[in-house]
Design a protein around this motif. Structure first.
Motif, PDB file in Angstrom:
ATOM      1  N   LYS A   1      59.659   4.835  57.811  1.00  0.00           N
ATOM      2  CA  LYS A   1      59.432   4.865  59.260  1.00  0.00           C
ATOM      3  C   LYS A   1      59.463   6.296  59.803  1.00  0.00           C
ATOM      4  O   LYS A   1      58.588   6.684  60.585  1.00  0.00           O
ATOM      5  CB  LYS A   1      60.478   4.009  59.969  1.00  0.00           C
ATOM      6  N   THR A   2      60.434   7.079  59.404  1.00  0.00           N
ATOM      7  CA  THR A   2      60.571   8.425  59.963  1.00  0.00           C
ATOM      8  C   THR A   2      59.491   9.385  59.459  1.00  0.00           C
ATOM      9  O   THR A   2      59.220  10.389  60.109  1.00  0.00           O
ATOM     10  CB  THR A   2      61.964   9.030  59.682  1.00  0.00           C
ATOM     11  N   THR A   3      58.866   9.074  58.346  1.00  0.00           N
ATOM     12  CA  THR A   3      57.790   9.930  57.834  1.00  0.00           C
ATOM     13  C   THR A   3      56.412   9.385  58.198  1.00  0.00           C
ATOM     14  O   THR A   3      55.404  10.018  57.886  1.00  0.00           O
ATOM     15  CB  THR A   3      57.889  10.096  56.306  1.00  0.00           C
ATOM     16  N   GLY A   4      56.353   8.219  58.831  1.00  0.00           N
ATOM     17  CA  GLY A   4      55.074   7.639  59.235  1.00  0.00           C
ATOM     18  C   GLY A   4      54.260   7.089  58.076  1.00  0.00           C
ATOM     19  O   GLY A   4      53.047   6.964  58.170  1.00  0.00           O
ATOM     20  N   VAL A   5      54.941   6.724  57.003  1.00  0.00           N
ATOM     21  CA  VAL A   5      54.280   6.191  55.808  1.00  0.00           C
ATOM     22  C   VAL A   5      54.454   4.681  55.787  1.00  0.00           C
ATOM     23  O   VAL A   5      55.523   4.154  56.102  1.00  0.00           O
ATOM     24  CB  VAL A   5      54.851   6.854  54.535  1.00  0.00           C
ATOM     25  N   ASN A   6      53.405   3.973  55.401  1.00  0.00           N
ATOM     26  CA  ASN A   6      53.434   2.511  55.359  1.00  0.00           C
ATOM     27  C   ASN A   6      54.140   2.000  54.108  1.00  0.00           C
ATOM     28  O   ASN A   6      54.142   2.654  53.070  1.00  0.00           O
ATOM     29  CB  ASN A   6      52.000   1.963  55.353  1.00  0.00           C
ATOM     30  N   PHE A   7      54.660   0.794  54.220  1.00  0.00           N
ATOM     31  CA  PHE A   7      55.204   0.079  53.070  1.00  0.00           C
ATOM     32  C   PHE A   7      54.062  -0.689  52.426  1.00  0.00           C
ATOM     33  O   PHE A   7      53.284  -1.350  53.117  1.00  0.00           O
ATOM     34  CB  PHE A   7      56.309  -0.877  53.525  1.00  0.00           C
ATOM     35  N   CYS A   8      53.938  -0.605  51.128  1.00  0.00           N
ATOM     36  CA  CYS A   8      52.901  -1.350  50.414  1.00  0.00           C
ATOM     37  C   CYS A   8      53.557  -2.517  49.689  1.00  0.00           C
ATOM     38  O   CYS A   8      54.382  -2.332  48.797  1.00  0.00           O
ATOM     39  CB  CYS A   8      52.176  -0.442  49.416  1.00  0.00           C
ATOM     40  N   VAL A   9      53.207  -3.710  50.093  1.00  0.00           N
ATOM     41  CA  VAL A   9      53.728  -4.940  49.508  1.00  0.00           C
ATOM     42  C   VAL A   9      52.832  -5.315  48.336  1.00  0.00           C
ATOM     43  O   VAL A   9      51.606  -5.256  48.436  1.00  0.00           O
ATOM     44  CB  VAL A   9      53.702  -6.083  50.551  1.00  0.00           C
ATOM     45  N   ALA A  10      53.460  -5.688  47.241  1.00  0.00           N
ATOM     46  CA  ALA A  10      52.668  -6.090  46.075  1.00  0.00           C
ATOM     47  C   ALA A  10      53.277  -7.322  45.431  1.00  0.00           C
ATOM     48  O   ALA A  10      54.482  -7.529  45.475  1.00  0.00           O
ATOM     49  CB  ALA A  10      52.600  -4.960  45.057  1.00  0.00           C
ATOM     50  N   SER A  11      52.434  -8.109  44.842  1.00  0.00           N
ATOM     51  CA  SER A  11      52.882  -9.259  44.076  1.00  0.00           C
ATOM     52  C   SER A  11      53.116  -8.771  42.651  1.00  0.00           C
ATOM     53  O   SER A  11      52.178  -8.422  41.938  1.00  0.00           O
ATOM     54  CB  SER A  11      51.802 -10.344  44.108  1.00  0.00           C
ATOM     55  N   HIS A  12      54.379  -8.707  42.261  1.00  0.00           N
ATOM     56  CA  HIS A  12      54.723  -8.194  40.943  1.00  0.00           C
ATOM     57  C   HIS A  12      55.946  -8.943  40.426  1.00  0.00           C
ATOM     58  O   HIS A  12      56.870  -9.225  41.187  1.00  0.00           O
ATOM     59  CB  HIS A  12      54.997  -6.692  41.020  1.00  0.00           C
TER      60      HIS A  12
END
Length: 177
Positions: free
Chosen positions: A116-127
């Motif tokens: 959040k503080t770096t403005g980067v998204n979370f990438c959800v993956a099926s693993h």
């Protein structure tokens, strides 16, 4: 060439080289060694970000840093998260970035605050190593806004990596819907 082959609304998700996201790499003989470029911002810019954005232009979508299982590097998740924070904070403005992890112990409040503080998204993956995508999203909502994630569906769930690899090789067409 790829950008010229797709429609105006298409965007490519591009995964960073393993040299940046893995603390170890294999040489040509298959031997493991420490990666000299693990979380190296200059290498990431020179060898990944600049070529992707220059080559794909407006067709460049999310640039994903997918971290494979990191073993001893996440025995103390906060140490990795601190290092990740400094790396993400130094990324050049412009592209959409995302982070995908394969160690469930990293899915902490601090990890999501780092994103959040770096403005980067979370990438959800099926693993297989990770909680279900639904659970990953629920954990992220304690910090991130609803919908503030990217989903990357790479292989049919339920397969171990080697089984999936043999089923889908050479990865040039849809095998399962």
């Amino acid at each position: 060439k790829y950008a010229a082959q797709v429609g105006p609304d298409f965007r490519f998700l591009v995964k960073a080289p393993m040299a940046i996201t893995s603390s170890y790499v294999r040489d040509d003989a298959g031997n493991f060694a420490d990666s000299p470029y693990f979380l190296d911002i200059q290498y990431a810019v020179d060898e990944f970000i600049t070529p992707c954005t220059a080559g794909l232009g407006d067709k460049a979508g999310p640039l994903v840093f997918q971290f494979p299982p990191l073993g001893r590097a996440v025995r103390e998740p906060d140490l990795f998260i601190n290092r990740l924070y400094h790396f993400l904070k130094a990324l050049p403005a412009g592209p959409t970035y995302a982070v995908e992890v394969r160690d469930p112990e990293l899915l902490t409040h601090r990890f999501f605050m780092c994103l959040k503080t770096t403005g980067v998204n979370f990438c959800v993956a099926s693993h297989a190593r990770m909680p279900s995508p639904r659970e990953q999203i629920e954990r992220s909502r304690a910090v991130l806004d609803a919908g503030a994630f990217i989903a990357r569906w790479s292989l049919h769930s339920g397969f171990r990596y080697e089984d999936a690899k043999s089923r889908y090789f050479p990865f040039n067409k849809l095998v399962d819907e």
